[in-house]
Design a protein around this motif. Sequence first.
Motif, short mmCIF file in Angstrom:
data_model
loop_
_atom_site.label_atom_id
_atom_site.label_comp_id
_atom_site.label_asym_id
_atom_site.label_seq_id
_atom_site.Cartn_x
_atom_site.Cartn_y
_atom_site.Cartn_z
N LEU A 1 -7.11 2.80 12.97
CA LEU A 1 -6.42 3.66 12.00
C LEU A 1 -5.36 2.86 11.26
CD1 LEU A 1 -5.92 7.03 13.93
CD2 LEU A 1 -7.68 6.40 12.30
N GLY A 2 -4.63 2.02 12.01
CA GLY A 2 -3.55 1.24 11.41
C GLY A 2 -4.07 0.27 10.37
N VAL A 3 -5.05 -0.53 10.75
CA VAL A 3 -5.56 -1.56 9.83
C VAL A 3 -6.21 -0.92 8.60
CG1 VAL A 3 -7.24 -3.42 9.56
CG2 VAL A 3 -5.83 -3.33 11.60
N GLY A 4 -7.04 0.10 8.83
CA GLY A 4 -7.72 0.77 7.72
C GLY A 4 -6.72 1.35 6.73
N THR A 5 -5.71 2.04 7.26
CA THR A 5 -4.72 2.66 6.38
C THR A 5 -3.87 1.60 5.69
OG1 THR A 5 -4.64 4.44 7.99
CG2 THR A 5 -2.94 4.45 6.31
N PHE A 6 -3.50 0.58 6.46
CA PHE A 6 -2.68 -0.48 5.87
C PHE A 6 -3.40 -1.16 4.70
CE2 PHE A 6 -1.76 -5.04 5.63
CZ PHE A 6 -0.42 -4.98 5.30
N VAL A 7 -4.67 -1.49 4.92
CA VAL A 7 -5.44 -2.18 3.87
C VAL A 7 -5.49 -1.30 2.61
CG1 VAL A 7 -7.78 -2.87 3.23
CG2 VAL A 7 -6.81 -3.65 5.37
N THR A 8 -5.73 -0.02 2.81
CA THR A 8 -5.84 0.87 1.65
C THR A 8 -4.51 0.95 0.90
OG1 THR A 8 -7.27 2.15 3.09
CG2 THR A 8 -6.77 3.10 0.95
N ILE A 9 -3.44 1.12 1.67
CA ILE A 9 -2.12 1.24 1.02
C ILE A 9 -1.74 -0.07 0.33
CG2 ILE A 9 0.35 1.51 1.44
CD1 ILE A 9 -0.34 3.57 3.56
N ALA A 10 -1.97 -1.19 1.03
CA ALA A 10 -1.60 -2.49 0.45
C ALA A 10 -2.34 -2.72 -0.86
CB ALA A 10 -1.92 -3.60 1.44
N ALA A 11 -3.62 -2.30 -0.89
CA ALA A 11 -4.41 -2.53 -2.10
C ALA A 11 -3.97 -1.63 -3.25
CB ALA A 11 -5.89 -2.31 -1.81
N SER A 12 -3.24 -0.55 -2.94
CA SER A 12 -2.85 0.37 -4.00
C SER A 12 -1.44 0.10 -4.51
CB SER A 12 -2.95 1.81 -3.51
OG SER A 12 -1.89 2.07 -2.61
N VAL A 13 -0.75 -0.88 -3.90
CA VAL A 13 0.64 -1.12 -4.29
C VAL A 13 0.75 -1.58 -5.75
CG1 VAL A 13 2.61 -2.67 -3.94
CG2 VAL A 13 1.58 -1.52 -1.99
N LEU A 14 -0.07 -2.57 -6.11
CA LEU A 14 0.00 -3.07 -7.49
C LEU A 14 -0.36 -1.99 -8.51
CD1 LEU A 14 -1.29 -6.76 -7.34
CD2 LEU A 14 1.01 -5.92 -7.82
N PRO A 15 -1.48 -1.27 -8.31
CA PRO A 15 -1.79 -0.19 -9.25
C PRO A 15 -0.67 0.84 -9.34
CG PRO A 15 -3.70 -0.65 -7.88
CD PRO A 15 -2.58 -1.48 -7.35
N SER A 16 -0.01 1.14 -8.20
CA SER A 16 1.04 2.17 -8.25
C SER A 16 2.23 1.67 -9.07
CB SER A 16 1.49 2.54 -6.84
OG SER A 16 2.35 1.56 -6.32
N ARG A 17 2.52 0.37 -8.97
CA ARG A 17 3.62 -0.18 -9.78
C ARG A 17 3.27 -0.12 -11.26
NH1 ARG A 17 7.24 -4.14 -8.17
NH2 ARG A 17 6.38 -5.45 -9.78
N LYS A 18 2.00 -0.39 -11.53
CA LYS A 18 1.55 -0.32 -12.91
C LYS A 18 1.73 1.11 -13.43
CE LYS A 18 -2.25 -2.83 -14.56
NZ LYS A 18 -3.68 -2.98 -14.36
N ALA A 19 1.39 2.07 -12.59
CA ALA A 19 1.50 3.47 -12.98
C ALA A 19 2.94 3.82 -13.30
CB ALA A 19 0.97 4.36 -11.87
#
Lengths: 246, 851
Positions: free
Chosen positions: B369-387
């Motif tokens: 659960l930790g790794v799966g969630t972490f990977v997803t969140i980490a990958a969305s950090v840049l797009p969220s900053r762009k947003a």
Amino acid sequence: MNTVTKTSAARAVDASKIYGSGDAEVRALDSINVEFASGMFTAIMGPSGSGKSTLLHVLAGLDTVTSGEVFIGDIELSTLKDKDLTLVRRDRLGFVFQSFNLIPTLNALENMTLPLSLGGRKADSAWQDEVVKAVGLGDRLGHRPNELSGGQQQRVAVARALLSKPEIVFADEPTGNLDSRSSSEVLSFMRAAVDNFGQTIVMVTHDAGAAAYADRVVFLADGSIEAELMNPTSATVLDRMKQLGG
Amino acid sequence: MWRVTLKGLLGHKLRFMLTGLAVLLGVAFMAGTLVLTDTIQVIFDDLVASVNDGTDAFVRSNEVVDSAFGEERNRVSADLLPQVRAVQGVAQAEGDLQFYAQVVDAKGEAIGNPGRGAPSFGFIWNPGRLNAYRLVAGNSPSAAGEVVIDRGTAKKGNLRVGSRVKVLSQSAPEDFKVAGIVTFGEADSPAGASVSLFTSEEAQRLSGAVGQYDGISISAVDGVSQEQMVRRIDAALSDPKVEVITGATLTKENQDQFTQQLSFFSTALLAFALISLFVGSFIIFNTFSIIVAQRTREIGLMRAIGASRSQIVKSVIAEAALVGILASAVGLGIGILLAAGLKALLAGLGIDIPAGATQVLPRTIILCLGVGTFVTIAASVLPSRKASRISPMQALRSTGSDPMKQLGRRSTIGVVITAVGIGSLLYGLFGNVGNPTLFVGIGALVVFLGVAALGPVIARPVSRLLAAPLPKLKGMVGVLARENAVRNPRRTASTAAALMIGVALVGFITIFAASIKNSIATAVDSAFTADFVVAAKGGGPPSLSGFSPDLAQKIKEVPGVGASSGLRFAGAELQGKGVFVIASDPATSTQLFDVKPESGDFKQLGINDVAVSSDRMKKEGWVLGQRISAKFPKGASTLKITAVFGMGQQAGLSDYFISLAGYDAHYTQQLDSQVYAKVADDANPRVVGRDIKKILKEYPTAELLDQEQFKATRSGQVDQILNLIYALLALAVVIALIGIANTLGLSIVERTNELGLLRAVGMTRRQLRSAIRWESVIIALLGTALGLVIAVFFGWALVTALRDQGLAGFVAPVDRLAVIVVLAGLAGVIAAILPARRAARLNVLDAISQE
């Protein structure tokens, strides 16, 4: 009711288009009968919801009628499958829409020749030269749509419609998004296509000034033909619109 | 804000299912690996514990060599047994032996798929508490010529009490009568291994251990603890080369040994799971980037009505977290099912894992659960900053940002990152560092990120190049496909990057395997001067199997055999360093292998002599005639360097040769791994081969190979591993394909108007599908091209780094790499199926008039 002056390029026979059913039933077209003569520039007018756009769409094979028949030349469209209908659009019809007329990744010339190249054909080069000259883009043929003005884009769209020498060109509010100067450029170009090349054009518009460029104006209301006018001017069109309560 | 997030998710179920799938698959892989290995671990721990159940103390030699072949320990004298039995508190003490014993059925087939499946062992039958087996038919072995076998072996060989079987061991094949059949607890056999049990005398004879045991197992009387027992026995024995341990320690040692082997396996699998997740993170990054771009107006509007930047960031990240948690949870569930399935699969392959509860440890749940969630969140950090950088004004403008901005800075950053990655990789490979794997692994990862960062800069020119033939081939459809593929280079690049990783690894492993196969071929061609080699069918497990020296003797006696020798591979410690040693007959070796003797006399190798390669001599600074210290299972000794030769490890052989007589003196088990034979000048090789084959009828685990066949079987073994790795990497490639499909699907939504227009002016559905298909193929080929460039670099680097360990040189197998390109193209076609179908189904009128 209809005046047929020359052979008909397109016609609708008892054509109805019904959306929904029961209480929610809307008759966009109500057993309409209309013909469009070859070599003539016809404008279709009417208030919002009169069915003028629906009429254009069913004539152009973009939409189907609920009952009745629609012909392009001798071809009855309602019996055609998607593929044949697509080929009719590609080889026999031309289109000019209000916006989103051009593919952004293709340049002006590629956009003009798009229907031909989709069919694996090339434009007759003399004809292409003539159209390109008439469109008046000069050295901007290699530019992409986002580098052209709105009027230029619409003229490219008209040129695309003309280039395949279609039996009929359908234009849906082609000047709806343009300022008056650009509008008159586009409309003059269309007028010239009818006068000089014998092109048949059917145009939907709500602008009396635009309708005045046509040879004939057909007025729609509630899905059927209310009136029509030959050799219109802005004044006569506005006059008739007032009479019709539009 | 939360409601908006939730609505966003529910509004685009398919999109989020695809994004989630990228995480889900990686997590499932990870969960499956952890659950499977935990389950096997527990089962094996129980197995070891029950084998040693009655053992309270164990006496064994303290002379041990720990090498790549595992731990090899000296045996103890059988004279110790009466001494142990005399110690007060000993209820029972018995000698133990474990040795190679392979049962052959009446048809002459070796039972239990040797060379692939679980091993075959012989043991001494011990009575009472010290016996882990339970008789279910017949009697215990009580005389010479009697054997007791496990029920698994009996079933496979269709054997019953009274059946005659042949047993292969280190002495010549012999006939035995099945005296009894046993089970291991409830199981037919311990973990699928084939077990045969003999009287103590028979076992000693078969394993060449007359008067000796591996050790002595002791069961104490009630009331005497394991520690007390150990202390008493220790005091009673005076041999300084013997040690006494408790039963618990023995169990722990055995369990730890297995854990170590298992962790190699689980680490490898986890590495592949992490690769899949890494690839998945690109998909997530891409999806969120596209979604943010498409929602520019919506986000601008939210900003206009008062949402703060951090609220926008939080809403995007919350969306990612939700996707990550959901996908990880489902992935975990699927992984658990997968582990059960894999267990069944292993059972189907003959690796019989006894029944045991599936182990889902809390660590597995937390990690997945930790790794799966972490990977997803980490990958969305840049797009969220762009947003969050979207201004309220952009609510009013239409979408469509300028994709080419910042590319200058990006290329600098990309080049720097790539260079750092390459640097770390090369440092790990060539820098003589303590932990090369770490530097190489991180280097590879950083190279991927660097090339991915460079992607948008390279994507346009490379895609145009790849798509150059398309307009000729497909006309306007080709032009549109090409232009669509390059219209948003960022998007194309990050989509392609996901596939790039998979292709880079597939390509790299392909190149590496080809280089290894080439080395094998080169080594065989240059060093192999024998005409025939007898080797184990299917390669064989590395330890505890082989052929009785009787086979080599019989082959030597075949008329027409000019020279022959058994060959043994072993581990030893020389000057304190663990090394790989080959033992052969010095009298004939130079005729069988062209080892390129340089100085000294190879033929003079005696019991305490060693031949060393000239490379090794230089590295160690040794001279001919020097004596070096050595440690073998049978104890320490000093070896004299009697000969120096040219073709060492570099040629796929070993840097050290000892004589078979030396092996006899220094090692306990006496099994040949291979037997080489050269036909005499005046003999007919075909006749000799036929005669050797006749002998092999008695040795069903062996096969006769000539040079070419030997090369082919060795290459076949490499291919087997290669195929296994392909299968493990397949998931990463599948995830990348989901990414392509996802991107195309999202792009199609953006291009609805355009597609409507194309259809209106006469593009047929077929043409539309074709355009999307080709766009997909271009993206796939872009990823493949980048991946192959990286693959060639990785391959070259590793092969060069391993040059002095026997790799002959870098080989790029053009045919196989071409197959990768074709397959990648096909994969692009497959990825486009759904998006293309969806696009073709668009209603023309709706599409044109869509806002």
